[in-house]
Scaffold this motif. Sequence first.
Motif, PDB file in Angstrom:
ATOM      1  N   ARG A 180       0.812  -1.212   0.000  1.00 18.64           N
ATOM      2  CA  ARG A 180       0.000   0.000   0.000  1.00 18.64           C
ATOM      3  C   ARG A 180       0.852   1.272   0.000  1.00 18.64           C
ATOM      4  O   ARG A 180       0.447   2.299   0.503  1.00 18.64           O
ATOM      5  CB  ARG A 180      -0.924  -0.010   1.224  1.00 18.64           C
ATOM      6  CG  ARG A 180      -1.967  -1.119   1.202  1.00 18.64           C
ATOM      7  CD  ARG A 180      -2.920  -0.940   0.043  1.00 18.64           C
ATOM      8  NE  ARG A 180      -3.815  -2.077  -0.135  1.00 18.64           N
ATOM      9  CZ  ARG A 180      -4.133  -2.596  -1.298  1.00 18.64           C
ATOM     10  NH1 ARG A 180      -3.603  -2.097  -2.410  1.00 18.64           N
ATOM     11  NH2 ARG A 180      -4.955  -3.612  -1.377  1.00 18.64           N
ATOM     12  N   SER A 181       2.015   1.219  -0.580  1.00 14.39           N
ATOM     13  CA  SER A 181       2.886   2.387  -0.637  1.00 14.39           C
ATOM     14  C   SER A 181       2.254   3.503  -1.462  1.00 14.39           C
ATOM     15  O   SER A 181       1.586   3.257  -2.468  1.00 14.39           O
ATOM     16  CB  SER A 181       4.229   1.997  -1.248  1.00 14.39           C
ATOM     17  OG  SER A 181       4.990   3.153  -1.574  1.00 14.39           O
ATOM     18  N   TRP A 182       2.536   4.769  -1.076  1.00 18.60           N
ATOM     19  CA  TRP A 182       2.046   5.913  -1.847  1.00 18.60           C
ATOM     20  C   TRP A 182       2.680   5.964  -3.223  1.00 18.60           C
ATOM     21  O   TRP A 182       2.137   6.587  -4.149  1.00 18.60           O
ATOM     22  CB  TRP A 182       2.339   7.215  -1.096  1.00 18.60           C
ATOM     23  CG  TRP A 182       3.800   7.491  -0.884  1.00 18.60           C
ATOM     24  CD1 TRP A 182       4.551   7.130   0.185  1.00 18.60           C
ATOM     25  CD2 TRP A 182       4.683   8.178  -1.786  1.00 18.60           C
ATOM     26  NE1 TRP A 182       5.855   7.545   0.035  1.00 18.60           N
ATOM     27  CE2 TRP A 182       5.965   8.194  -1.173  1.00 18.60           C
ATOM     28  CE3 TRP A 182       4.529   8.785  -3.020  1.00 18.60           C
ATOM     29  CZ2 TRP A 182       7.072   8.779  -1.777  1.00 18.60           C
ATOM     30  CZ3 TRP A 182       5.639   9.374  -3.626  1.00 18.60           C
ATOM     31  CH2 TRP A 182       6.876   9.367  -3.002  1.00 18.60           C
ATOM     32  N   ALA A 232      -5.150   6.284  -5.584  1.00 15.57           N
ATOM     33  CA  ALA A 232      -5.052   7.220  -4.466  1.00 15.57           C
ATOM     34  C   ALA A 232      -6.151   6.970  -3.443  1.00 15.57           C
ATOM     35  O   ALA A 232      -5.926   7.090  -2.229  1.00 15.57           O
ATOM     36  CB  ALA A 232      -5.132   8.659  -4.985  1.00 15.57           C
ATOM     37  N   THR A 233      -7.331   6.601  -3.913  1.00 21.46           N
ATOM     38  CA  THR A 233      -8.448   6.302  -3.010  1.00 21.46           C
ATOM     39  C   THR A 233      -8.140   5.093  -2.142  1.00 21.46           C
ATOM     40  O   THR A 233      -8.425   5.078  -0.942  1.00 21.46           O
ATOM     41  CB  THR A 233      -9.727   6.064  -3.826  1.00 21.46           C
ATOM     42  OG1 THR A 233     -10.018   7.236  -4.595  1.00 21.46           O
ATOM     43  CG2 THR A 233     -10.918   5.774  -2.918  1.00 21.46           C
ATOM     44  N   ILE A 234      -7.532   4.070  -2.738  1.00 23.90           N
ATOM     45  CA  ILE A 234      -7.124   2.896  -1.965  1.00 23.90           C
ATOM     46  C   ILE A 234      -6.105   3.288  -0.902  1.00 23.90           C
ATOM     47  O   ILE A 234      -6.222   2.905   0.270  1.00 23.90           O
ATOM     48  CB  ILE A 234      -6.534   1.814  -2.894  1.00 23.90           C
ATOM     49  CG1 ILE A 234      -7.594   1.301  -3.867  1.00 23.90           C
ATOM     50  CG2 ILE A 234      -5.960   0.660  -2.067  1.00 23.90           C
ATOM     51  CD1 ILE A 234      -7.034   0.365  -4.917  1.00 23.90           C
ATOM     52  N   TYR A 235      -5.121   4.070  -1.312  1.00 28.51           N
ATOM     53  CA  TYR A 235      -4.054   4.476  -0.382  1.00 28.51           C
ATOM     54  C   TYR A 235      -4.621   5.277   0.785  1.00 28.51           C
ATOM     55  O   TYR A 235      -4.289   5.020   1.956  1.00 28.51           O
ATOM     56  CB  TYR A 235      -3.007   5.302  -1.124  1.00 28.51           C
ATOM     57  CG  TYR A 235      -2.016   5.964  -0.198  1.00 28.51           C
ATOM     58  CD1 TYR A 235      -0.999   5.228   0.410  1.00 28.51           C
ATOM     59  CD2 TYR A 235      -2.110   7.323   0.084  1.00 28.51           C
ATOM     60  CE1 TYR A 235      -0.103   5.830   1.267  1.00 28.51           C
ATOM     61  CE2 TYR A 235      -1.209   7.940   0.945  1.00 28.51           C
ATOM     62  CZ  TYR A 235      -0.209   7.176   1.534  1.00 28.51           C
ATOM     63  OH  TYR A 235       0.664   7.772   2.395  1.00 28.51           O
ATOM     64  N   LEU A 236      -5.486   6.245   0.490  1.00 29.13           N
ATOM     65  CA  LEU A 236      -6.025   7.093   1.557  1.00 29.13           C
ATOM     66  C   LEU A 236      -6.925   6.318   2.500  1.00 29.13           C
ATOM     67  O   LEU A 236      -6.905   6.542   3.716  1.00 29.13           O
ATOM     68  CB  LEU A 236      -6.787   8.265   0.940  1.00 29.13           C
ATOM     69  CG  LEU A 236      -5.910   9.306   0.215  1.00 29.13           C
ATOM     70  CD1 LEU A 236      -6.775  10.305  -0.541  1.00 29.13           C
ATOM     71  CD2 LEU A 236      -5.002  10.024   1.203  1.00 29.13           C
ATOM     72  N   GLN A 237      -7.695   5.387   1.972  1.00 30.04           N
ATOM     73  CA  GLN A 237      -8.552   4.579   2.849  1.00 30.04           C
ATOM     74  C   GLN A 237      -7.704   3.643   3.711  1.00 30.04           C
ATOM     75  O   GLN A 237      -8.019   3.431   4.883  1.00 30.04           O
ATOM     76  CB  GLN A 237      -9.569   3.791   2.018  1.00 30.04           C
ATOM     77  CG  GLN A 237     -10.620   4.665   1.356  1.00 30.04           C
ATOM     78  CD  GLN A 237     -11.806   3.892   0.855  1.00 30.04           C
ATOM     79  OE1 GLN A 237     -12.391   3.102   1.575  1.00 30.04           O
ATOM     80  NE2 GLN A 237     -12.171   4.117  -0.395  1.00 30.04           N
TER      81      GLN A 237
END
Length: 260
Positions: free
Chosen positions: A210-212, A247-252
């Motif tokens: 899940r790295s940015w 980005a949505t996956i990362y932020l969640q």
Amino acid sequence: MLTIVILTKNEQANLPGCLAAIPERYPVVIVDSGSTDDTVAIAVSRDCRIYTNPWPGFAEQRNFAIRQCGINTRWILFVDADEIYPQAFYDWFESGMADADSTDVWMVPSILYLRGKRLNYAPGYPIYHPRLVRRATARFVRNHTGHGEAVVNACRIGYSAIPYEHYFYHGEIIEWMHKHIGKAAQEVQLQPTAGAVMTTRGRLSVLLGRSWLRIIARFLYHFVFRGGFLDGVAGLEFALMFTWYEATIYLQAKAGIQAR
């Protein structure tokens, strides 16, 4: 010989075209998860067999169709309502695949269309999905993504050379984003199911975690490395859409870690 199964919910815009492309000699089963538009009426007008089951997830709904919808043909083809299978695919199936005993699941490639424009580069082909399955031996399981349409690795896998057309997006950006926020939430939580067949792309996704950096990598993959810029504005739109999804996956995922 073959039954077509379509999973639906509010697909009145897509279903007529999907059904029109299916040869009339094949029975069609609709598994609806609670449509409030004219989806069911459209299916009735085509003499489809209709079953209703609350949405349990892709893998579970496909297994429901296989086991609980009275299908007795040897093969089942899963078709989404926004997909068109060409006549060449059915000709290939009838030319010898229908009697094949060495394969349980055929992975079928897809060609993506954005606003009706064929994307020749941006998606990163080939993209395979387990769609043509032997009823007696195939079983779907959840994988690491929100789509969750893997099959168990005990299945004997084959690869079709004939793609279907996937008209995945017509410009309804708010609806698409709402849908993919939910998929992103699922992808944050899900882990690969033990014994599930994983594609190369799936294994790479699990490896990256899940790295940015995945956000930047997603854009570069679609628009630069796979030549999405050659698809013009449609290629850029595709790359931006799925970069937003990453980005949505990362932020969640980050919000979930911080909430613990």
